[in-house]
Motif scaffolding. Sequence first.
Motif, PDB file in Angstrom:
ATOM      1  N   ARG A 140       0.786  -1.070  -0.116  1.00 39.55           N
ATOM      2  CA  ARG A 140       0.059   0.084  -0.113  1.00 39.55           C
ATOM      3  C   ARG A 140       0.915   1.343  -0.137  1.00 39.55           C
ATOM      4  O   ARG A 140       0.626   2.106  -0.828  1.00 39.55           O
ATOM      5  N   ILE A 183       0.941   4.247  -2.709  1.00 36.26           N
ATOM      6  CA  ILE A 183       0.648   5.485  -2.551  1.00 36.26           C
ATOM      7  C   ILE A 183       1.701   6.372  -3.052  1.00 36.26           C
ATOM      8  O   ILE A 183       1.688   7.588  -3.677  1.00 36.26           O
ATOM      9  N   ALA A 205      -3.606   1.297  -3.441  1.00 38.45           N
ATOM     10  CA  ALA A 205      -4.228   2.486  -2.927  1.00 38.45           C
ATOM     11  C   ALA A 205      -5.457   3.127  -3.747  1.00 38.45           C
ATOM     12  O   ALA A 205      -6.043   3.891  -3.171  1.00 38.45           O
ATOM     13  N   MET A 206      -5.939   2.473  -4.820  1.00 40.22           N
ATOM     14  CA  MET A 206      -6.938   2.898  -5.274  1.00 40.22           C
ATOM     15  C   MET A 206      -8.267   1.993  -4.948  1.00 40.22           C
ATOM     16  O   MET A 206      -7.983   0.958  -4.619  1.00 40.22           O
ATOM     17  N   GLY A 207      -9.360   2.861  -5.062  1.00 37.74           N
ATOM     18  CA  GLY A 207     -10.523   2.186  -4.500  1.00 37.74           C
ATOM     19  C   GLY A 207     -10.875   1.237  -5.843  1.00 37.74           C
ATOM     20  O   GLY A 207     -10.471   1.198  -6.698  1.00 37.74           O
TER      21      GLY A 207
END
Lengths: 393, 227
Positions: A285, A289, A390-392
């Motif tokens: 993660r 980021i 990190a992305m939804g």
Amino acid sequence: MKKYFEKQRNLLDYALASLWRRKGKNISVFLVFSLVIFLLASFLFLSRSLQVAAQTTLRQTPEITVQRMVAGRQESMPLTYAERIRGIFGVRRVSPRVWGYHYNEVTGANITVMALAGDPELGREPLAEGAFWQQGEQGRAVIGQGVVKDLDLGGRRTFSFFRDDLTLKSFAVAGIFAPETNILTYDLVLLDIADGRDLFGLADDLATDLLVEVVNPLEIATVARKISERLPDTRVVTRPQIQGTYQAVFSWRSGVAAICLLSALSAFIILAWDKASGMSPEERREISILKILGWQTPDVLQVRFWEGFALSLLAFAAGAILAYVHVGYFQAALFRPVMMGWSVLRPGFDLVPIVQGGDLLLIFCLSVLPYLAATVVPAWRCAAVATDAAMGG
Amino acid sequence: MLIELENIVKIYNQGRVNEVTALDKVEMAVEAGAMVCLKGPSGSGKSTLLAIIGCIYPPTSGRAVIAGRQLARLPDRFLTMHRRRTIGFIFQRFNILPRISVFENVVLPLLPLGMSPKERRALAEPLLERYGIAHRRNFPAGEISGGELQRVAIARALINDPPIILADEPTAHLDSRLSRDFLADMLALKEEGRTIIMASHDPLVTEAAGVDRVYGVHDGRVTKDAC
């Protein structure tokens, strides 16, 4: 250029802070890593020290040693034997030698006393202080580091030994052998042959054994065979025989130890690879980021590189320093039983750790580089693709 | 137009058994200074659309021009550089690193740029003051409240002074008061002339004051003015 160095400093700062943030995990890796380096470096330093010491010993081993045997025991040898050996073609020089032991009742140690005629080979060994005696100069001795301790000489430069008839014979210390010759000289008192005969009560026409030098080293075996034939009541030992025995024992022992240590190192590298390649979700993660925030893949890799480099370099330094102390100060206590069954050749001596650049480079290549690969490669695989963590959805 | 998407298709795992078409022939245009909302359920393709607008990855096919650059022609390295200069991200759950300080989180995008600590402070301090988190600058980000986290995320998105702000489900983990505060902040950024694109299925966002246009996203297809 200033921007480049500022960037490197920023990434290094971030990497060191990152190491500290995961200090629990990193300290445990550091300890295991240091231990592996310590074991490997101790082994290499010890074997290098022994090799150098052994080379010194072998260099000083006479090409041929001739001893007179009576009823299976060694007896003093008449100098007439020397004349008979000199008559053999290919013999360059025959030197009588007188040797024996002096038992120190206070310390319970045996001191080796060796007395040589003429210009002894040992006379070329380096001295920590003083000088060798001139030919024919009597009552002077060159002694080993261990003798200084054993006789508790301190600053005193004279000592006495008892003759067999319990009268005292005194010596002045002409010189003290340098520590790097310890394996050869640690417990040695070197005298002129006349002093040796006087101390041991040996007649002028006798010696303990004879040292033979040959003109052509390739002919050692032939000359030895001729001596055996000419003097059937003698035992003839050649330098290649001693070398062969030494090599067989030392190589076997060092080979076994090396295999054990390299196995340990391999296990550690596999463990490190496993640890690093199985990046935690938190680490994935973080990389995601950083990538989304505009970090290039090489930036992420540089952080991982600095983390791995700092950790492995510290472990390397700690392991190597501990190994040096282990070999130099604690006399390689962990490996001595494995490597030094050969100590029967000579009673105790102080190991002087020999550190060669090549050995350090070898340890570095076997430990730091694989660890760096084990940390950077998985990060590269992750950084090259990972933004998903990190992305939804 | 600041953002132009023509016939955009994004296919994940192309040619494999798990191939997924996330976006299908998307057409979209956003003017500079606009506030736009992408509305749709989870898994509809909103985040993928944001990722393409945000230069995180190029489309499988179609033409995407973001702030004057056509993405398909840019290799990854230049995509990243373009993203760094033009895009500020606010993520779902904010994606703040919890173990480093608030200040360090805010200046993270600046580290690879080779800025000195002094230069970083000069850029970050006004943002920390503006969003009322200056007193928390040395706190580990994991120890501050949700509202403060949200403001850290905004400050970090603005640290490079980007013209475009992308927010992915920004209110998903906020209560209504904090959501309203967030929208007020976005409106203020719009008034500064920045372009705001928010992906959300929260009516509070899609119906917020200042939103110029809402795009509906369903099964990878985009429809205009979904409100």
